[in-house]
Motif scaffolding. Structure first.
Motif, mmCIF file in Angstrom:
data_model
loop_
_atom_site.group_PDB
_atom_site.id
_atom_site.type_symbol
_atom_site.label_atom_id
_atom_site.label_comp_id
_atom_site.label_asym_id
_atom_site.label_seq_id
_atom_site.Cartn_x
_atom_site.Cartn_y
_atom_site.Cartn_z
ATOM 1 N N UNK A 36 0.871 -1.150 -0.065
ATOM 2 C CA UNK A 36 -0.132 0.022 -0.066
ATOM 3 C C UNK A 36 0.894 1.388 -0.197
ATOM 4 N N UNK A 37 0.348 2.081 -0.745
ATOM 5 C CA UNK A 37 1.191 3.397 -0.909
ATOM 6 C C UNK A 37 0.993 4.326 0.315
ATOM 7 N N UNK A 38 2.038 4.961 0.595
ATOM 8 C CA UNK A 38 2.256 5.708 1.865
ATOM 9 C C UNK A 38 1.141 6.718 1.828
ATOM 10 N N UNK A 39 0.564 7.264 2.762
ATOM 11 C CA UNK A 39 -0.614 8.306 2.727
ATOM 12 C C UNK A 39 0.271 9.450 2.482
ATOM 13 N N UNK A 40 -0.573 10.298 1.724
ATOM 14 C CA UNK A 40 0.159 11.758 1.441
ATOM 15 C C UNK A 40 0.145 12.621 2.642
ATOM 16 N N UNK A 41 1.288 13.247 2.837
ATOM 17 C CA UNK A 41 1.462 14.059 3.940
ATOM 18 C C UNK A 41 1.369 15.466 3.409
ATOM 19 N N UNK A 42 1.507 16.246 4.500
ATOM 20 C CA UNK A 42 1.292 17.993 3.994
ATOM 21 C C UNK A 42 2.536 18.321 3.213
ATOM 22 N N UNK A 43 3.632 17.705 3.366
ATOM 23 C CA UNK A 43 4.855 18.020 2.652
ATOM 24 C C UNK A 43 4.805 17.392 1.332
ATOM 25 N N UNK A 44 4.306 16.219 1.071
ATOM 26 C CA UNK A 44 4.255 15.642 -0.148
ATOM 27 C C UNK A 44 3.031 15.345 -0.960
ATOM 28 N N UNK A 45 2.862 15.628 -2.076
ATOM 29 C CA UNK A 45 1.521 15.538 -2.894
ATOM 30 C C UNK A 45 1.394 14.239 -3.385
ATOM 31 N N UNK A 46 0.298 13.947 -3.226
ATOM 32 C CA UNK A 46 -0.670 12.454 -3.562
ATOM 33 C C UNK A 46 -0.042 12.112 -4.962
ATOM 34 N N UNK A 47 -0.380 13.021 -6.223
ATOM 35 C CA UNK A 47 -0.040 12.894 -7.390
ATOM 36 C C UNK A 47 1.170 13.689 -7.746
ATOM 37 N N UNK A 48 1.898 12.899 -8.563
ATOM 38 C CA UNK A 48 2.993 13.998 -9.076
ATOM 39 C C UNK A 48 2.550 15.191 -9.851
ATOM 40 N N UNK A 49 3.104 16.412 -9.686
ATOM 41 C CA UNK A 49 2.421 17.599 -10.658
ATOM 42 C C UNK A 49 3.236 17.456 -11.838
ATOM 43 N N UNK A 50 2.376 17.764 -12.704
ATOM 44 C CA UNK A 50 2.638 17.973 -13.993
ATOM 45 C C UNK A 50 3.391 19.253 -14.281
ATOM 46 N N UNK A 51 4.597 19.407 -15.258
ATOM 47 C CA UNK A 51 4.869 20.804 -15.569
ATOM 48 C C UNK A 51 3.678 21.475 -16.344
ATOM 49 N N UNK A 52 3.610 22.856 -15.766
ATOM 50 C CA UNK A 52 2.575 23.779 -16.490
ATOM 51 C C UNK A 52 2.838 24.068 -17.782
ATOM 52 N N UNK A 53 2.001 24.023 -18.888
ATOM 53 C CA UNK A 53 2.234 24.153 -20.321
ATOM 54 C C UNK A 53 2.136 25.801 -20.441
ATOM 55 N N UNK A 54 3.044 26.213 -21.419
ATOM 56 C CA UNK A 54 3.181 27.725 -21.400
ATOM 57 C C UNK A 54 2.398 27.894 -22.484
ATOM 58 N N UNK A 55 1.317 29.150 -22.420
ATOM 59 C CA UNK A 55 0.447 29.557 -23.218
ATOM 60 C C UNK A 55 1.044 30.289 -24.389
ATOM 61 N N UNK A 56 2.187 31.019 -24.077
ATOM 62 C CA UNK A 56 2.580 31.902 -25.344
ATOM 63 C C UNK A 56 2.712 31.312 -26.455
ATOM 64 N N UNK A 57 3.257 29.826 -26.888
ATOM 65 C CA UNK A 57 3.510 29.513 -28.172
ATOM 66 C C UNK A 57 1.926 29.236 -28.930
ATOM 67 N N UNK A 58 0.717 28.936 -28.115
ATOM 68 C CA UNK A 58 -0.362 28.766 -28.469
ATOM 69 C C UNK A 58 -0.958 30.031 -28.852
ATOM 70 N N UNK A 59 -0.859 31.107 -28.040
ATOM 71 C CA UNK A 59 -1.410 32.408 -28.419
ATOM 72 C C UNK A 59 -0.562 32.995 -29.895
ATOM 73 N N UNK A 60 0.668 32.720 -29.830
ATOM 74 C CA UNK A 60 1.502 33.156 -30.939
ATOM 75 C C UNK A 60 0.910 32.615 -32.390
ATOM 76 N N UNK A 61 0.574 31.042 -32.353
ATOM 77 C CA UNK A 61 -0.039 30.451 -33.436
ATOM 78 C C UNK A 61 -1.435 30.947 -33.623
ATOM 79 N N UNK A 62 -2.136 31.412 -32.665
ATOM 80 C CA UNK A 62 -3.468 31.865 -32.899
ATOM 81 C C UNK A 62 -3.497 33.405 -33.618
ATOM 82 N N UNK A 63 -2.475 34.072 -33.028
ATOM 83 C CA UNK A 63 -2.088 35.554 -33.736
ATOM 84 C C UNK A 63 -1.705 35.278 -35.326
ATOM 85 N N UNK A 64 -0.800 34.295 -35.360
ATOM 86 C CA UNK A 64 -0.335 34.264 -36.583
ATOM 87 C C UNK A 64 -1.691 33.774 -37.711
#
Length: 165
Positions: free
Chosen positions: A1-29
């Motif tokens: 069994x996996x260890x319960x999440x603590x306040x210092x450790x998140x339960x699911x590994x965090x995904x890196x945030x996508x950057x919006x500027x390439x999408x906005x640049x494509x939309x403007x073009x």
């Protein structure tokens, strides 16, 4: 069994945030390309419409036909003998009408002599009376040409001299 999440450790590994500027640049073009393409299409359409519209033909110069010699007629006054002397010119811009006026000159003179002889001096004393006579003369000339099957594009009958006595 996996260890319960603590306040210092998140339960699911965090995904890196996508950057919006390439999408906005494509939309403007894409939007800029669509706008430019629309403008290019619109300009081509305007040019095609301008080329397809026929240009107005240049207005032909006025041609004057002098009815020589001067008209001299007795006026229809009852109280005294009065005369009318008039120098008349016909105005047209149509070459076919010009030819018809020259062809039917004697008949036109006859009609105008009869018309002028029906006038009274008091009718011709004012400008409005002279203008009515010009219109009536133009209508007479047009009616004659129409009856002869000729073009009747007579613009005006003008008096270069008009004397009543």
């Amino acid at each position: 069994m996996p260890a319960p999440a603590t306040a210092t450790q998140p339960a699911v590994p965090a995904k890196p945030k996508r950057r919006l500027w390439p999408l906005l640049l494509i939309l403007v073009v894409v939007l800029a390309g669509a706008g430019g393409g629309g403008w290019w299409w619109w300009q081509g359409r305007q040019q095609a419409d301008a080329e397809a519209t026929p240009a107005k033909p240049a207005r032909l110069p006025a041609q004057y036909v002098a009815l020589e010699p001067s008209f001299v007629v007795n006026l229809a006054d009852d109280d005294a003998v009065r005369y009318l002397q008039a120098d008349v010119q016909l105005v047209t811009r149509d070459p076919a009408t010009l030819k018809a006026l020259e062809t039917h000159g004697p008949s036109i003179r006859n009609r105008l002599l009869l018309l002028f002889g029906q006038q009274q001096s008091r009718q011709l004393a004012q400008r409005a009376g002279k203008e009515r006579l010009q219109q009536a003369a133009r209508d007479e000339v047009r009616a004659l040409l129409k009856a002869e099957g000729e073009p009747d594009k007579v613009e005006a009958v003008i008096f270069t001299s008009l004397v009543t006595q």
